[in-house]
Write an enzyme that holds these catalytic residues in place. Sequence first.
Site, PDB file in Angstrom:
ATOM      1  N   LYS A  53      46.221 -49.323   2.661  1.00 51.59           N
ATOM      2  CA  LYS A  53      45.233 -50.403   2.486  1.00 51.59           C
ATOM      3  C   LYS A  53      43.911 -49.818   1.971  1.00 51.59           C
ATOM      4  CE  LYS A  53      47.520 -53.265   5.947  1.00 51.59           C
ATOM      5  NZ  LYS A  53      47.537 -54.059   7.158  1.00 51.59           N
ATOM      6  N   GLN A  97      45.452 -53.645  12.970  1.00 46.92           N
ATOM      7  CA  GLN A  97      46.823 -53.294  12.617  1.00 46.92           C
ATOM      8  C   GLN A  97      47.760 -53.581  13.786  1.00 46.92           C
ATOM      9  OE1 GLN A  97      47.702 -52.457   9.549  1.00 46.92           O
ATOM     10  NE2 GLN A  97      49.852 -52.374  10.125  1.00 46.92           N
ATOM     11  N   ASP A 120      43.561 -61.157   7.561  1.00 47.85           N
ATOM     12  CA  ASP A 120      45.019 -61.272   7.690  1.00 47.85           C
ATOM     13  C   ASP A 120      45.499 -62.717   7.796  1.00 47.85           C
ATOM     14  OD1 ASP A 120      46.607 -59.005   7.623  1.00 47.85           O
ATOM     15  OD2 ASP A 120      46.153 -58.419   9.674  1.00 47.85           O
TER      16      ASP A 120
END
Length: 284
Positions: A53, A97, A120
């Site tokens: 990322k 995460q 997200d």
Amino acid sequence: MTAQILDGKATAAAIKSDLTARVAALKEKGVTPGLGTILVGDDPGSQKYVAGKHRDCAEVGIASIQRELPATATQEEIEAVVRELNEDPACTGYIVQLPLPKGIDENRILELMDPAKDADGLHPMNLGRLVLNEPAPLPCTPNGVLTLLRRYGVEIKGAEVVVVGRGVTIGRPMPLLLTRRSENATVTQCHTGTKDLSAHLKRADIIIAAAGSAHLIRAEDVKPGAAVLDVGVSRSAEGKIVGDVHPDVREVAGFISPNPGGVGPMTRAQLLVNVVEAAERSVG
Ligand SMILES: Nc1nc2c(c(=O)[nH]1)N[C@@H](CN(C=O)c1ccc(C(=O)N[C@@H](CCC(=O)O)C(=O)O)cc1)CN2
């Protein structure tokens, strides 16, 4: 027949090239988008995804903010970092995460995030907005799947879609995206409690396999010409990725996403899209 490859690497590269220009335009207006990541523990897979990322960020000109905590971090310690990024003006959006180490209340961590900074699309407020058909950042993997299908001209409208899996990053939100009026697919969600998976798969025009069960989808269960997207990740004894889709499916399907090289790179590209869109909203 051999299936056409839904090339996630190439599609992600095209998306990143478009984003590079958009980030440059933002910088001319004095705004540098910043992506934050919170990584807890030392799971090698998670470390690799987070590193990817940040590599992507560097490629398109997005600033990186990295926060790492040990596997022994407490709920309170993780929450303190969430609060810090909520307040950090350099952080346009961030992700935690997943999965978090055992014993951590993942939902509470997600709820604590500022929904406006949820890169997200997994904050309960944003998932609720998706249910209500209101604008929201879209969950990255499901949106990556949709983008890949659209880029290759796979007919979604009216398609019978089978989603296998019910996890929070893809299985749960995927049907919500597919059943919007703009997509108009008919979706069946299968999971470990499904009695006859094979019967459902045989009727599907599109199969989205996100069960994390190696080679679960076999050629004899796939309708000739169907589009098959492999999102599952298991590991072989040698540590190589093994997807949910058996290699023989290539001989039956019309379209297939490789794994690796399919939906994974699309997940990362859609994350950058969410960050750039958030930064663009901030300048009006
Ligand atoms: N906060 C989140 N956590 C997790 C998500 C998510 O979307 N948000 N999804 C997955 C992991 N994931 C992103 O975080 C992810 C998975 C795979 C890839 C990827 O590029 N995979 C490569 C192969 C990489 C390898 O060799 O191991 C590929 O498919 O080509 C990117 C991101 C769970 N957690």
